[in-house]
Design a protein around this motif. Structure first.
Motif, PDB file in Angstrom:
ATOM      1  N   ILE A   1       5.171   7.142   7.380  1.00 45.24           N
ATOM      2  CA  ILE A   1       4.684   5.774   7.615  1.00 45.24           C
ATOM      3  C   ILE A   1       4.411   5.584   9.097  1.00 45.24           C
ATOM      4  CG2 ILE A   1       5.218   3.313   7.381  1.00 45.24           C
ATOM      5  CD1 ILE A   1       7.125   4.066   5.110  1.00 45.24           C
ATOM      6  N   PRO A   2       3.178   5.279   9.480  1.00 46.41           N
ATOM      7  CA  PRO A   2       2.873   5.081  10.892  1.00 46.41           C
ATOM      8  C   PRO A   2       3.476   3.782  11.421  1.00 46.41           C
ATOM      9  CG  PRO A   2       0.958   4.574   9.544  1.00 46.41           C
ATOM     10  CD  PRO A   2       1.981   5.144   8.615  1.00 46.41           C
ATOM     11  N   GLY A   3       3.649   3.729  12.747  1.00 42.21           N
ATOM     12  CA  GLY A   3       4.170   2.515  13.364  1.00 42.21           C
ATOM     13  C   GLY A   3       5.642   2.318  13.064  1.00 42.21           C
ATOM     14  N   ILE A   4       6.086   1.058  13.148  1.00 38.70           N
ATOM     15  CA  ILE A   4       7.494   0.729  12.919  1.00 38.70           C
ATOM     16  C   ILE A   4       7.688  -0.080  11.638  1.00 38.70           C
ATOM     17  CG2 ILE A   4       8.082   0.829  15.369  1.00 38.70           C
ATOM     18  CD1 ILE A   4       7.895  -2.213  15.444  1.00 38.70           C
ATOM     19  N   GLY A   5       6.675  -0.099  10.786  1.00 37.14           N
ATOM     20  CA  GLY A   5       6.788  -0.822   9.522  1.00 37.14           C
ATOM     21  C   GLY A   5       7.876  -0.259   8.630  1.00 37.14           C
ATOM     22  N   GLY A   6       8.030   1.072   8.601  1.00 38.13           N
ATOM     23  CA  GLY A   6       9.075   1.690   7.793  1.00 38.13           C
ATOM     24  C   GLY A   6      10.462   1.307   8.270  1.00 38.13           C
ATOM     25  N   LEU A   7      10.634   1.236   9.595  1.00 46.22           N
ATOM     26  CA  LEU A   7      11.924   0.828  10.147  1.00 46.22           C
ATOM     27  C   LEU A   7      12.230  -0.625   9.792  1.00 46.22           C
ATOM     28  CD1 LEU A   7      14.403   1.183  11.941  1.00 46.22           C
ATOM     29  CD2 LEU A   7      12.952   0.678  13.923  1.00 46.22           C
ATOM     30  N   ALA A   8      11.226  -1.496   9.886  1.00 49.30           N
ATOM     31  CA  ALA A   8      11.433  -2.907   9.549  1.00 49.30           C
ATOM     32  C   ALA A   8      11.886  -3.066   8.098  1.00 49.30           C
ATOM     33  CB  ALA A   8      10.144  -3.692   9.802  1.00 49.30           C
ATOM     34  N   ALA A   9      11.217  -2.355   7.190  1.00 51.86           N
ATOM     35  CA  ALA A   9      11.581  -2.447   5.776  1.00 51.86           C
ATOM     36  C   ALA A   9      12.967  -1.854   5.523  1.00 51.86           C
ATOM     37  CB  ALA A   9      10.540  -1.735   4.920  1.00 51.86           C
ATOM     38  N   ALA A  10      13.295  -0.758   6.213  1.00 54.75           N
ATOM     39  CA  ALA A  10      14.608  -0.137   6.042  1.00 54.75           C
ATOM     40  C   ALA A  10      15.722  -1.072   6.509  1.00 54.75           C
ATOM     41  CB  ALA A  10      14.662   1.185   6.804  1.00 54.75           C
ATOM     42  N   LEU A  11      15.494  -1.762   7.612  1.00 56.02           N
ATOM     43  CA  LEU A  11      16.490  -2.724   8.088  1.00 56.02           C
ATOM     44  C   LEU A  11      16.664  -3.864   7.088  1.00 56.02           C
ATOM     45  CD1 LEU A  11      15.638  -2.899  11.897  1.00 56.02           C
ATOM     46  CD2 LEU A  11      17.821  -2.191  10.906  1.00 56.02           C
ATOM     47  N   ALA A  12      15.567  -4.274   6.472  1.00 57.88           N
ATOM     48  CA  ALA A  12      15.661  -5.327   5.454  1.00 57.88           C
ATOM     49  C   ALA A  12      16.487  -4.849   4.262  1.00 57.88           C
ATOM     50  CB  ALA A  12      14.263  -5.746   5.006  1.00 57.88           C
ATOM     51  N   ILE A  13      16.287  -3.602   3.848  1.00 54.15           N
ATOM     52  CA  ILE A  13      17.067  -3.045   2.740  1.00 54.15           C
ATOM     53  C   ILE A  13      18.539  -2.951   3.126  1.00 54.15           C
ATOM     54  CG2 ILE A  13      17.453  -0.936   1.399  1.00 54.15           C
ATOM     55  CD1 ILE A  13      14.388  -0.524   1.498  1.00 54.15           C
ATOM     56  N   ALA A  14      18.822  -2.524   4.354  1.00 54.46           N
ATOM     57  CA  ALA A  14      20.205  -2.443   4.813  1.00 54.46           C
ATOM     58  C   ALA A  14      20.864  -3.819   4.835  1.00 54.46           C
ATOM     59  CB  ALA A  14      20.251  -1.820   6.210  1.00 54.46           C
TER      60      ALA A  14
ATOM     61  N   ALA B   1       0.815  -1.215   0.000  1.00 57.45           N
ATOM     62  CA  ALA B   1       0.000   0.000   0.000  1.00 57.45           C
ATOM     63  C   ALA B   1       0.848   1.266   0.000  1.00 57.45           C
ATOM     64  CB  ALA B   1      -0.928   0.002   1.224  1.00 57.45           C
ATOM     65  N   TRP B   2       2.168   1.135   0.039  1.00 62.76           N
ATOM     66  CA  TRP B   2       3.023   2.315   0.105  1.00 62.76           C
ATOM     67  C   TRP B   2       3.115   3.024  -1.236  1.00 62.76           C
ATOM     68  CZ3 TRP B   2       7.806   0.168   3.249  1.00 62.76           C
ATOM     69  CH2 TRP B   2       7.392  -0.062   4.571  1.00 62.76           C
ATOM     70  N   THR B   3       3.216   4.339  -1.169  1.00 63.21           N
ATOM     71  CA  THR B   3       3.369   5.157  -2.367  1.00 63.21           C
ATOM     72  C   THR B   3       4.848   5.239  -2.764  1.00 63.21           C
ATOM     73  OG1 THR B   3       3.643   7.198  -1.099  1.00 63.21           O
ATOM     74  CG2 THR B   3       1.382   6.529  -1.648  1.00 63.21           C
ATOM     75  N   ARG B   4       5.090   5.802  -3.929  1.00 63.24           N
ATOM     76  CA  ARG B   4       6.466   5.964  -4.401  1.00 63.24           C
ATOM     77  C   ARG B   4       7.264   6.842  -3.442  1.00 63.24           C
ATOM     78  NH1 ARG B   4       9.181   9.608  -7.801  1.00 63.24           N
ATOM     79  NH2 ARG B   4      10.862   8.647  -9.044  1.00 63.24           N
ATOM     80  N   LYS B   5       6.622   7.903  -2.921  1.00 66.81           N
ATOM     81  CA  LYS B   5       7.306   8.782  -1.974  1.00 66.81           C
ATOM     82  C   LYS B   5       7.717   8.025  -0.712  1.00 66.81           C
ATOM     83  CE  LYS B   5       5.528  12.837  -1.302  1.00 66.81           C
ATOM     84  NZ  LYS B   5       4.641  13.947  -0.821  1.00 66.81           N
ATOM     85  N   GLN B   6       6.839   7.171  -0.216  1.00 68.20           N
ATOM     86  CA  GLN B   6       7.163   6.390   0.980  1.00 68.20           C
ATOM     87  C   GLN B   6       8.303   5.413   0.719  1.00 68.20           C
ATOM     88  OE1 GLN B   6       3.076   5.038   1.505  1.00 68.20           O
ATOM     89  NE2 GLN B   6       2.943   6.103   3.474  1.00 68.20           N
ATOM     90  N   TRP B   7       8.291   4.782  -0.449  1.00 68.96           N
ATOM     91  CA  TRP B   7       9.342   3.818  -0.779  1.00 68.96           C
ATOM     92  C   TRP B   7      10.703   4.501  -0.904  1.00 68.96           C
ATOM     93  CZ3 TRP B   7      10.187  -0.961  -0.078  1.00 68.96           C
ATOM     94  CH2 TRP B   7       9.144  -1.905  -0.099  1.00 68.96           C
ATOM     95  N   ILE B   8      10.726   5.681  -1.527  1.00 67.33           N
ATOM     96  CA  ILE B   8      11.995   6.410  -1.671  1.00 67.33           C
ATOM     97  C   ILE B   8      12.562   6.744  -0.290  1.00 67.33           C
ATOM     98  CG2 ILE B   8      13.010   8.591  -2.426  1.00 67.33           C
ATOM     99  CD1 ILE B   8      11.145   8.507  -4.836  1.00 67.33           C
ATOM    100  N   ALA B   9      11.697   7.194   0.615  1.00 66.47           N
ATOM    101  CA  ALA B   9      12.156   7.520   1.968  1.00 66.47           C
ATOM    102  C   ALA B   9      12.707   6.296   2.686  1.00 66.47           C
ATOM    103  CB  ALA B   9      11.000   8.132   2.768  1.00 66.47           C
TER     104      ALA B   9
END
Length: 313
Positions: free
Chosen positions: A164-177, A54-62
């Motif tokens: 991005i609400p919650g910690i979902g953005g952090l989880a995805a960022a750690l996966a990318i790292a 459900a994330w937008t392009r702006k959210q994914w770039i961040a």
């Protein structure tokens, strides 16, 4: 609450770093970084279950920038710890957040607290130069690169927290790292399988050096300006020196104690100023008088009821 979150983050992060140093002989700094990020990503993805579809392009770039900042900051910092003691390394790395605080500050009091924190970190550096153990130049270069990534981490973490609400953005960022660190992670996992006695230490490093502190900092950055965060996070060299002494037998001399005192004073001053600004009374904007309206009020009755009825309405 934001101050408590940052203090908890500082304690957890430096405790985790002290655990990570004990893994360096077997896994190497970059291998430990890859393992730490991968284990932390797996734990947070299971807990947060981010709705990435459900994330937008702006959210994914961040999130992508956040992940790259996490990978670079952790990798170069751990590489510097192979050559520098924990306390001085964190103190030098803190140049990044302090410069960010200076750039974003608008009040004289903010600049004063930043200057006090800089004085404390300068004492760390002086002690490292004039003391018995001089700093390794390559280690200093590596930790300065980590400092630049730390600035990017603060900026991108705040951005992800907004989008991005919650910690979902952090989880995805750690996966990318962790994906970015994959070339170092595969050999490290091989060593971990061959030496299962290191698994507990690796999990502890991931939890205390990634999951707990980054979650707390993400929550804090939703409640604090980045300039204030940049000064309060100056408590990290304090806890780095403490855990370096407790767990790694790294000494703390009188000059380090003086540096710790200056940094603590700067953090307390910033926290007090922020709290005072937050609870300051708001003056009413409207100062005029309220007009009085006179006249008659029309009453609408139900035509279906007899006008001579004596029933209570």
């Amino acid at each position: 609450m934001p101050v408590a979150l940052i203090v908890g983050s500082c304690m957890s992060l430096q405790f985790g770093a002290a655990l990570a140093v004990q893994l360096f002989p077997g896994l190497g700094a970059w291998g430990v970084t890859a393992l730490r990020l991968t284990i932390a990503a797996a734990l947070l993805v299971v807990v947060a279950r981010p709705r990435i579809s459900a994330w937008t392009r702006k959210q994914w770039i961040a999130v992508v920038w956040f992940g790259l900042a996490l990978g670079g900051m952790n990798g170069f910092f751990y590489a510097s710890l192979e050559r520098l003691p924990l306390g001085p390394a964190v103190a030098i790395e803190f140049v990044g957040p302090l410069l960010l605080a200076v750039v974003l500050s608008r009040r004289r009091t903010d600049l004063a607290w930043v200057g006090l924190a800089i004085a404390g970190i300068a004492l760390f550096g002086i002690d490292s130069v004039v003391g018995a153990d001089p700093l390794d130049p390559l280690g200093v270069g590596l930790v300065l690169i980590a400092a630049a990534f730390w600035v990017l981490y603060i900026r991108t973490s705040s951005r992800v927290g907004e989008l991005i609400p919650g910690i979902g953005g952090l989880a995805a960022a750690l996966a990318i790292a962790s994906i970015a660190m994959l070339p170092f992670g595969v050999p490290a996992f091989g060593v971990l399988v061959a030496r299962p006695e290191l698994i507990g230490l690796a999990i502890g490093t991931a939890v205390f050096a990634s999951v707990v502190p980054y979650t707390l900092e993400l929550l804090a950055l939703r409640r604090l300006p980045q300039r204030v965060f940049g000064v309060l996070i100056s408590l990290e060299p304090v806890f780095a020196a403490l855990f370096g002494w407790l767990l790694l037998a790294q000494s703390i001399g009188p000059m380090k104690i003086a540096a710790i005192a200056l940094i603590v004073a700067a953090s307390i001053g910033t926290a007090t100023a922020t709290r005072t600004a937050a609870v300051a009374p708001v003056e009413p904007v409207f100062t005029g008088s309220i007009p009085t309206v006179t006249g008659t009020i029309a009453v609408v009755t139900d035509d279906r009821r007899p006008s001579h009825s004596t029933e209570e309405p």
